[in-house]
Design an enzyme around this catalytic site. Structure first.
Site, mmCIF file in Angstrom:
data_model
loop_
_atom_site.group_PDB
_atom_site.id
_atom_site.type_symbol
_atom_site.label_atom_id
_atom_site.label_comp_id
_atom_site.label_asym_id
_atom_site.label_seq_id
_atom_site.Cartn_x
_atom_site.Cartn_y
_atom_site.Cartn_z
ATOM 1 N N GLY A 129 0.817 -1.223 0.000
ATOM 2 C CA GLY A 129 0.000 0.000 0.000
ATOM 3 C C GLY A 129 0.841 1.260 0.000
ATOM 4 O O GLY A 129 0.386 2.317 0.415
ATOM 5 N N GLY A 131 2.580 2.507 -2.758
ATOM 6 C CA GLY A 131 2.852 3.043 -4.094
ATOM 7 C C GLY A 131 4.120 2.456 -4.691
ATOM 8 O O GLY A 131 4.709 3.039 -5.598
ATOM 9 N N SER A 134 3.641 -3.500 -4.625
ATOM 10 C CA SER A 134 3.694 -4.826 -3.992
ATOM 11 C C SER A 134 2.767 -5.808 -4.720
ATOM 12 O O SER A 134 3.081 -7.000 -4.817
ATOM 13 C CB SER A 134 3.310 -4.727 -2.513
ATOM 14 O OG SER A 134 2.009 -4.193 -2.378
ATOM 15 N N SER A 135 1.644 -5.335 -5.250
ATOM 16 C CA SER A 135 0.728 -6.239 -5.967
ATOM 17 C C SER A 135 1.393 -6.790 -7.218
ATOM 18 O O SER A 135 1.310 -7.989 -7.504
ATOM 19 C CB SER A 135 -0.552 -5.531 -6.392
ATOM 20 O OG SER A 135 -1.090 -4.819 -5.345
ATOM 21 N N ASP A 179 3.324 -1.034 -13.611
ATOM 22 C CA ASP A 179 3.890 -1.775 -12.477
ATOM 23 C C ASP A 179 4.379 -3.157 -12.887
ATOM 24 O O ASP A 179 5.471 -3.593 -12.507
ATOM 25 C CB ASP A 179 2.847 -1.928 -11.365
ATOM 26 C CG ASP A 179 2.267 -0.594 -10.927
ATOM 27 O OD1 ASP A 179 2.881 0.440 -11.222
ATOM 28 O OD2 ASP A 179 1.196 -0.607 -10.302
HETATM 29 C C1 GLA Z 1 -0.688 2.596 -10.038
HETATM 30 C C2 GLA Z 1 -1.157 1.744 -11.214
HETATM 31 C C3 GLA Z 1 -0.301 2.008 -12.445
HETATM 32 C C4 GLA Z 1 -0.191 3.498 -12.738
HETATM 33 C C5 GLA Z 1 0.149 4.282 -11.481
HETATM 34 C C6 GLA Z 1 0.102 5.773 -11.698
HETATM 35 O O1 GLA Z 1 0.589 2.227 -9.634
HETATM 36 O O2 GLA Z 1 -1.110 0.386 -10.876
HETATM 37 O O3 GLA Z 1 -0.795 1.301 -13.554
HETATM 38 O O4 GLA Z 1 -1.364 3.976 -13.344
HETATM 39 O O5 GLA Z 1 -0.716 3.965 -10.401
HETATM 40 O O6 GLA Z 1 1.113 6.159 -12.571
#
Ligand code: GLA
Length: 389
Positions: A129, A131, A134-135, A179
């Site tokens: 959680g 940013g 981790s997912s 990500d």
């Molecule tokens: C999250 C989402 C990504 C991207 C970012 C913002 O991390 O999983 O796909 O949109 O927010 O840049």
């Protein structure tokens, strides 16, 4: 990860596997969390991003099964074993963290890959959680493990897209490809310049320590949740704006077309478009500066990116704003929040000899504001998903 750290993680994860299933795994794989140097909320607008992998990883010890059963356990979860049947998987049916790895089994099967059941045990040091994806680390570790266990012969981008499909269609979070592409494809010592429309990119050398610079991550510990609807609403707003402007995606608007485009839009969509178009330009500016050997000049670009996320996209929060202003006031060259927003982490570009001073200043500012102490660490561009044992 250093070789020693990788060996320790592999041993811990093997032990977690043995504790849960009473036996040895066929192998152990790791996938990292990520930073994003610049390029936020551009991925689902088919624009540009510039992530790098963290040394923090999610590891999975895995063993192939032939009966279509799936067993999942995580040292970071409640320690229980979740048992599922591959042919019973359906979007929305698996609650909690297990939905992410289960979704990868589902996405592989949906795409026609001959994947069977497996026993999986996870360990992780990627903050959740925060940013820092981790997912995606959980999904991409699962994807590479299953790819190799079942000899599927996928490449890193293909695994990333299947992991994204798991998150979009099984877990139900409408994220872009940033990500998962970062966690699967990054190369140590580099940032990954990716065009999310064509999914082509290049690895850009990022040896900041060689020029006396460091990237500092400040995890504010304000947990964000992309599943809560705010992220989906922003994405929908961007898609609506593209439709009104008659373009496939906001990526198709150049910075010189921005003013005219804004005039055609209702007031509430203008700031969204402004952020996305200027952010794509900031990624291109960053690449130009890195190619020209001028990494110090990145600082103002990062801080401008933060202002755009705060004032136009409105995904910042008091903690991320304070981390940015305190870091900059203490001598950081620039800083910005990363990821989806509403909490999470800030990235600061700092002269290496000012690291301690910046960290102390941010911690003092947080204490004075009555915020929980942040978790601060330097980001060393590391390797994407790989086998560790
Ligand atoms: C999250 C989402 C990504 C991207 C970012 C913002 O991390 O999983 O796909 O949109 O927010 O840049």
């Amino acid at each position: 990860m250093t070789t020693d750290a990788a060996a320790t993680s592999a041993t811990d994860t093997t032990e977690a596997f043995a504790a849960a299933y009473g036996d040895a795994p066929d192998g152990v794989w790791a996938a990292p969390g990520r930073i994003n140097v610049i390029g936020e909320h551009t991925d689902y607008n088919e624009g540009f991003v510039l992530p790098a992998a963290l040394p923090h990883t999610t590891r999975v010890a895995a063993r192939r099964r032939t009966d279509g059963r799936i067993r999942l356990t995580s040292v970071q979860g409640d320690g229980k074993v979740t048992e599922l049947a591959l042919d019973g998987l359906a979007p929305g049916a698996v609650p909690g963290w297990a939905a992410y790895p289960a979704g990868v089994f589902w996405a592989l099967a949906q795409a026609g890959h001959p994947v069977g059941g497996a026993d999986l045990a996870f360990t992780s040091d990627v903050p959740t959680g925060a940013g820092l994806s981790s997912s995606a680390a959980l999904e991409c570790a699962t994807a590479i493990a299953l790819d190799e266990l079942f000899g599927l012969g996928l490449d890193a981008p293909a695994r990333a897209l299947l992991a994204q499909r798991a998150e979009n269609d099984f877990v139900g979070v409408p994220c872009g490809a940033l990500d998962q592409m970062a966690s699967s494809c990054c190369v140590a010592g580099h940032a990954f310049f990716l065009d999310t429309r064509t999914l082509t990119g290049r690895q850009v050398p990022l040896d900041l320590p060689a020029v006396g610079l460091s990237l500092l991550v400040i995890d504010t510990r304000v947990k964000h949740d992309l599943g809560d609807g705010a992220y989906a609403a922003l994405r929908a707003g961007c898609e609506r704006a593209a439709e009104l402007l008659g373009v496939r995606a906001l990526r198709d608007l150049g910075i010189e077309e921005l003013a005219a485009a804004e005039e055609k839009l209702p007031a509430e969509l203008r700031p969204l478009v402004r952020h996305v178009v200027t952010e794509d330009q900031r990624v291109l500016d960053t690449i130009r500066l890195l190619d020209a050997g001028e990494p110090r000049a990145l600082g103002p670009v990062l801080t401008a990116g933060h202002a755009s996320l705060r004032d136009d996209y409105r995904v910042s929060c008091p903690e991320t704003d304070l981390a940015v202003s305190a870091a900059n006031a203490a001598g950081a060259l620039g800083a910005r929040m990363m990821g989806g927003g509403f909490g999470g982490s800030v990235l600061a570009l700092v002269d290496t000899d000012r690291l301690g001073a910046v960290e102390r200043a941010v911690c003092a500012a947080f204490a004075e504001a009555g915020f929980a102490a942040p978790y601060v660490f330097p980001a060393v561009p590391s390797q994407g998903a790989h086998r560790i044992k």
